[in-house]
Design an enzyme around this catalytic site. Structure first.
Site, PDB file in Angstrom:
ATOM      1  N   GLU A 104       0.819  -1.215   0.000  1.00 41.73           N
ATOM      2  CA  GLU A 104       0.000   0.000   0.000  1.00 41.73           C
ATOM      3  C   GLU A 104       0.854   1.267   0.000  1.00 41.73           C
ATOM      4  OE1 GLU A 104      -3.495   2.095   2.730  1.00 41.73           O
ATOM      5  OE2 GLU A 104      -2.177   0.598   3.622  1.00 41.73           O
TER       6      GLU A 104
ATOM      7  N   GLU B 286     -11.535   2.113   6.351  1.00 43.18           N
ATOM      8  CA  GLU B 286     -10.410   2.507   7.192  1.00 43.18           C
ATOM      9  C   GLU B 286     -10.472   4.023   7.419  1.00 43.18           C
ATOM     10  OE1 GLU B 286      -5.997   0.841   7.472  1.00 43.18           O
ATOM     11  OE2 GLU B 286      -6.141   2.416   5.964  1.00 43.18           O
TER      12      GLU B 286
END
Length: 264
Positions: A145, A243
């Site tokens: 990520e 998130e």
């Protein structure tokens, strides 16, 4: 196909519960069918029990961290000199993932703390190749990520072009790109075209509003009505990780789901 959403338990239900096992129970009570979790150091037995009791899907597990070393508190995958630790953390995380039926692991890169960037890139690539083989043997996928500097200053994996170069060098179809739209907007903007550019590499999505990382319906830079439609047209059928930092409380903030036309 309608999108399906997983509660990221690093961010959600933290105001109500201190343990991951407790947060799994709260997520289930609130209607979530899936969760993303960190490696549950010291509570694996309780987490496995909570998953079994609720039937919750664990859609993503983060690689185990070394919380005692500031350099390694955001992962070890790219950190020169931490190769043995990375392999142990990888083995531990895969072992736990098997217990909860999770097939996807976030291979957190770690912090760049000085030295030659090329050394970090070389370490990162070598460790990801090792991870690809270990994960393939367990029929799992790893994701990397790109994270923006405002959220995690000094995070090594900090751009989509860098991620694409690394993935090309690794050359494994089970190491994929995690596209967190909060980070993507901070890093590059132009979300629609960037997703088109990297479509073939993406293996997971996460969401939050920009710039304050709140719920998708909070005022901000991204129109999530448009973004969610784009994700559906993208053809993504796996879980989308929520998130974000609740603006008030997790439960009070869940109105965005129905407001934007979805269900948990």
């Amino acid at each position: 196909m309608a999108l399906k959403f997983a509660a990221n338990l690093n961010f959600l239900f933290t105001e109500s519960a201190t343990t991951i096992a407790e947060r799994i129970l709260l997520a289930h009570q609130s209607g979530f069918r899936a969760v993303e979790i960190p490696y549950p150091e010291g509570e694996t037995t309780n987490v496995v029990k909570a998953v079994q009791e609720t039937g919750m899907v664990v859609s993503l597990v983060n690689l185990a961290f070394d919380k005692t070393d500031d350099r390694l508190r955001f992962g070890s995958t790219s950190v020169p000199g931490a190769e043995a630790l990375f392999r142990q953390q990888l083995d531990d995380t895969i072992g736990f993932a098997k217990l909860v039926g999770c097939s996807k692991i976030h291979l957190t890169a770690g912090l760049f703390k000085g030295g030659q960037e090329s050394d970090y890139t070389r370490t990162y690539t070598a460790n990801l190749k090792i991870a690809a083989d270990s994960l393939k043997a367990s029929q799992m996928v790893g994701v990397i990520e790109p994270i923006n500097k405002y959220a995690v200053p000094g995070y090594f994996m900090n751009s989509y072009p860098k991620a694409a170069d690394v993935l090309s060098e690794v050359g494994a179809d089970n190491i994929r790109l995690l596209a967190d739209l909060y980070h993507l907007q901070h890093l590059h903007g132009n979300v629609s075209k960037t997703l088109e550019e990297y479509k073939q590499l993406i293996g997971h999505f996460q969401i939050a509003q920009v710039p304050h990382r709140h719920e998708p319906d909070v005022a901000g830079e991204l129109d999530y009505g448009f973004v969610f439609q784009a994700l559906q047209e993208f053809g993504y059928v796996d879980w989308v990780g929520c998130e974000y930092k609740p603006k008030t409380t997790t439960v009070e903030g869940l109105g965005w789901v129905s407001k934007l036309g979805y269900t948990l």
